[in-house]
Design an enzyme around this catalytic site. Structure first.
Site, PDB file in Angstrom:
ATOM      1  N   THR A 198       4.001  21.721  21.106  1.00  0.00           N
ATOM      2  CA  THR A 198       4.021  20.333  21.578  1.00  0.00           C
ATOM      3  C   THR A 198       4.067  19.346  20.409  1.00  0.00           C
ATOM      4  O   THR A 198       3.796  19.694  19.261  1.00  0.00           O
ATOM      5  CB  THR A 198       2.767  20.025  22.430  1.00  0.00           C
ATOM      6  N   ASP A 199       4.388  18.103  20.774  1.00  0.00           N
ATOM      7  CA  ASP A 199       4.334  17.033  19.781  1.00  0.00           C
ATOM      8  C   ASP A 199       2.956  16.367  19.851  1.00  0.00           C
ATOM      9  O   ASP A 199       2.070  16.840  20.562  1.00  0.00           O
ATOM     10  CB  ASP A 199       5.476  16.033  19.996  1.00  0.00           C
ATOM     11  N   GLN A 200       2.767  15.262  19.160  1.00  0.00           N
ATOM     12  CA  GLN A 200       1.451  14.606  19.116  1.00  0.00           C
ATOM     13  C   GLN A 200       1.021  14.064  20.467  1.00  0.00           C
ATOM     14  O   GLN A 200      -0.159  13.815  20.684  1.00  0.00           O
ATOM     15  CB  GLN A 200       1.460  13.480  18.087  1.00  0.00           C
TER      16      GLN A 200
END
Length: 143
Positions: A14-16
Site C-alpha cells: 500500500t501507499d501512505q
C-alpha cells in the site's frame, strides 16, 4: 468450479493512505493464475518438469475502484481462450462488498524449455491438453 483466490493486501503493498499500489494487481493475477492451474492439476512445477514454460506475452489491467490495507479480496481467474498453443486468462477482483474493483487479462504461450520453440500441447503433451479441454467444457457450461 474453482472457488477463487482469496487474499488480504499486505501493508507493504500500500501507499501512505493505505491504498493498494497499482503494480500489485499484476502480481495478484499471477498468484490467482497459479492457484487455478494447481486446482486443475497443472502446477507450474509439473509443467516445468515436463519441459514446458509458459511465458507472459501481454498483460492488461483496468482499475475500477480502490482497495485498502486489510480488506479481503477475491480474485477470479478464468481461462478465456485455449487453443493448444496459446492460453489467455481474464481476471476479476472483487472487494468484501462483492463489488468489482479491477479487471484484467493476460496472454501466454507454451514453449519447450530448452529450445524456447513453440509447442502444441495437443500434439506434444496430450495429457495437459486434455485437462484444459475438460476445463473449457465445464467452465463454458456455467454460463
Amino acid at each position: 468450479m474453482y472457488p477463487g483466490y482469496y487474499r488480504k493486501p499486505h501493508y507493504y503493498e500500500t501507499d501512505q493512505m493505505g491504498i493498494v499500489h497499482h503494480s500489485n494487481y499484476i502480481r495478484w493475477f499471477e498468484e490467482a493464475r497459479v492457484g487455478l492451474l494447481e486446482y486443475l492439476g497443472l502446477a507450474y512445477q509439473d509443467m516445468e518438469k515436463a519441459g514446458i514454460i509458459v511465458p507472459v506475452l501481454a498483460v492488461d489491467c483496468q482499475y475500477k475502484g480502490m482497495l485498502h490495507y486489510g480488506e479481503q479480496v477475491r480474485i477470479d481467474p478464468l481461462v478465456a481462450k485455449y487453443n493448444s498453443t496459446r492460453l489467455d486468462f481474464s481476471y476479476t477482483i472483487t472487494n468484501e462488498k462483492d463489488q468489482i474493483v479491477t479487471t484484467g487479462s493476460s496472454k501466454h504461450c507454451f514453449l519447450e524449455q530448452n529450445t524456447n520453440h513453440f509447442i502444441r500441447l495437443k500434439k506434444d503433451y496430450p495429457d495437459f491438453h486434455q485437462i484444459f479441454t475438460n476445463y473449457q467444457k465445464i467452465s463454458s457450461s456455467d454460463f
